[in-house]
Design an enzyme around this catalytic site. Sequence first.
Site, PDB file in Angstrom:
ATOM      1  N   ASP A 333     -13.719  40.800  22.991  1.00  0.00           N
ATOM      2  CA  ASP A 333     -12.709  41.834  22.807  1.00  0.00           C
ATOM      3  C   ASP A 333     -13.385  43.124  22.340  1.00  0.00           C
ATOM      4  OD1 ASP A 333      -9.781  42.548  22.497  1.00  0.00           O
ATOM      5  OD2 ASP A 333     -10.479  42.919  20.457  1.00  0.00           O
ATOM      6  N   GLU A 362     -14.749  43.636  27.241  1.00  0.00           N
ATOM      7  CA  GLU A 362     -14.149  44.939  27.493  1.00  0.00           C
ATOM      8  C   GLU A 362     -15.202  46.009  27.197  1.00  0.00           C
ATOM      9  OE1 GLU A 362      -9.539  44.938  26.467  1.00  0.00           O
ATOM     10  OE2 GLU A 362     -10.743  44.309  24.753  1.00  0.00           O
TER      11      GLU A 362
END
Length: 661
Positions: A333, A362
């Site tokens: 994340d 990400e």
Amino acid sequence: MKRLLTIGMTTLCMACQMQQAQQDFCFDEMTYSPSETVFKLFAPRGAQCSVVLGRDTLPMTLPEGDSIWTATARGDHKGETYEFLVDGQASPGTFAKAVTVNGQKGVVADLRDTDPEGWQEDVHPWKDNWADIVVYEMHHRDFSIARRDARHPGKFLALTEPWAIDHLKELGVNAVHILPSYDFGSVDETRLDEPQYNWGYDPVNYNVPEGSYSTNPTDPLCRIREFKQMVQALHKAGIQVILDVVYNHTYDIEHSNFQRTYPDYYYRIIGHSDEQGDTVGRNGQSSMANVQYSNGSGCGNETASERPMMRRFMIESVKHWVNEYHIDGFRFDLMGCHDIETMNLIRRALDEIDPRIFVYGEGWSAGQCALPNDVLGMKANIPQMPRIAAFSDDMRDALRGPFSDDTKPGWLVDPVGEASLKESLKAGIVGMTEHPQVDYSKVNYSDKPFALEPTQMMAYVSCHDDMCLMDRLMESLPQTLREKGGMGPSRREVGEALGLLAQTAVFTSQGVPFMLAGEELLRTKLGVHNSFESPDSVNQLCWENKARYPQVFDYYKRLIALRAHHPAFRLGKTALVQKHLEFLDTDGTVVAFRLKDNAGGDVWQNIIVILNAGTEVQTVSIPEGRYTIVCRDRQIDEQGLGEVSGDRVEVAPQSALIIHG
């Protein structure tokens, strides 16, 4: 104005001790044996440290020149609770592996007691070529809570049940990406009879499963055993388990286990250098007045991955999940909050276990980080992180429109709009790698290829963190299609058609395909963009749609099978993509490409994929030949749907045509 701290001999000694700790300490804060339990903790040298074990308090000692506090409890203490006290602040430590309800205390445990039968023979279904992976992103509660025949709705064990395994195998996915499954803070495990929901991006204890997904959160071993049972069942079905990890921030700072063991060390502070970070919290409190924490996560804080012990924590954590829980891969994340060196060290540590473990994240942050972008795990820096992949928002937004504006259409709805959309789609098809027919000066977010190899790009059009695909398309369709009128297609029918077209682009691309759970069921979240704490009525999968719209599920499973059966779609290497993939000249609403010369050893000599987002039939020029049609009019059949000869083909509106010859 920056507050400067004096870097004297004491600070330099502390830095040396930190480096030694990084090398020697593996975050085994509690090591159990029947004869003794050993406790260790990284905490400030000037602090008062102890362990409360059951009803007893054990003082911790700090060896000369070290920064790791220790205490040993003689005898067998299995099953007893413990918590560390650092200057009166209680916590289960930073690396608890078993906890009480809501993760408030650690538990002395022998994790071998949690192994299900046959666990030692569990086999990882790893892939040698990451392009072979098909990722299915799911939230435990979303997937099973509304399933009528689920015995354990919303629990880890739901993924051991035949209906769940059968659905995943029938669909053809071979990896499930489970949203955060460690112990998180937003669901009260003592009130599970009340409506509660969260995605789980609010970490508390990073290295123990979440109790609300177990059948008994008051039993410290139950959540561990049931998580392993889930992994074991999926592995037996040939399905990998990818864990969503959120090391970039904690639920908050005040109650964080990091903060309660070593104040301010684990967080980035604005105007505070990393060298100065070695002195932070030395006396159990911040050494700066009016501390301002950096907030690159958008959640009120960001962790300092560049500091030796935070870096070591992350490395040891992923190793723990692989070794103890047999996890097959990780999704990071907000990877753009972590420094490049740490990400590469994580990759190296996992390679030492098995180089087939897949890592992606990400390639952005949610705000400005305290470190400059050029040292962070941003998408543009993926070339500096070999064998780590990133999501392609270039391809995603080209297809359906930008994340920042739910109503602005992408190429699917407005194929004759911005020229950058078509070029961005082409970049996604080649896996965001260098290709002579892709002009990166026209790509929406990347002015040059970000991937060294196509397996460094996650190809997707929807995920949990946004409107789901159908909702997004419906929102951006013209007002004239909002209601069915006359003999034309309804708004839902147009959305369905464009959704299938979008996924055809994703699954025939050279990247690693990724889909959101339920898209194969024509999922809707009732138009909610950020459903992180919305009720089940918004987030749950509608299983009735599998029978209501059988053509949608059938298309998905046949599309995934087409990719699995034909290595031309899974070349995995930039050189092979450059050699075998060429784009055809097209006008207006069409993107088309050919995979030529038995690409990747494919039995089909030449494969042509044509994507038409327009509302009219399009005629496309192709190399002269005789071809078998395998995809047409939103139907797929590898055995053939007919034949076509010549140098031109017609493609129906808002659909794909795939032929081979």
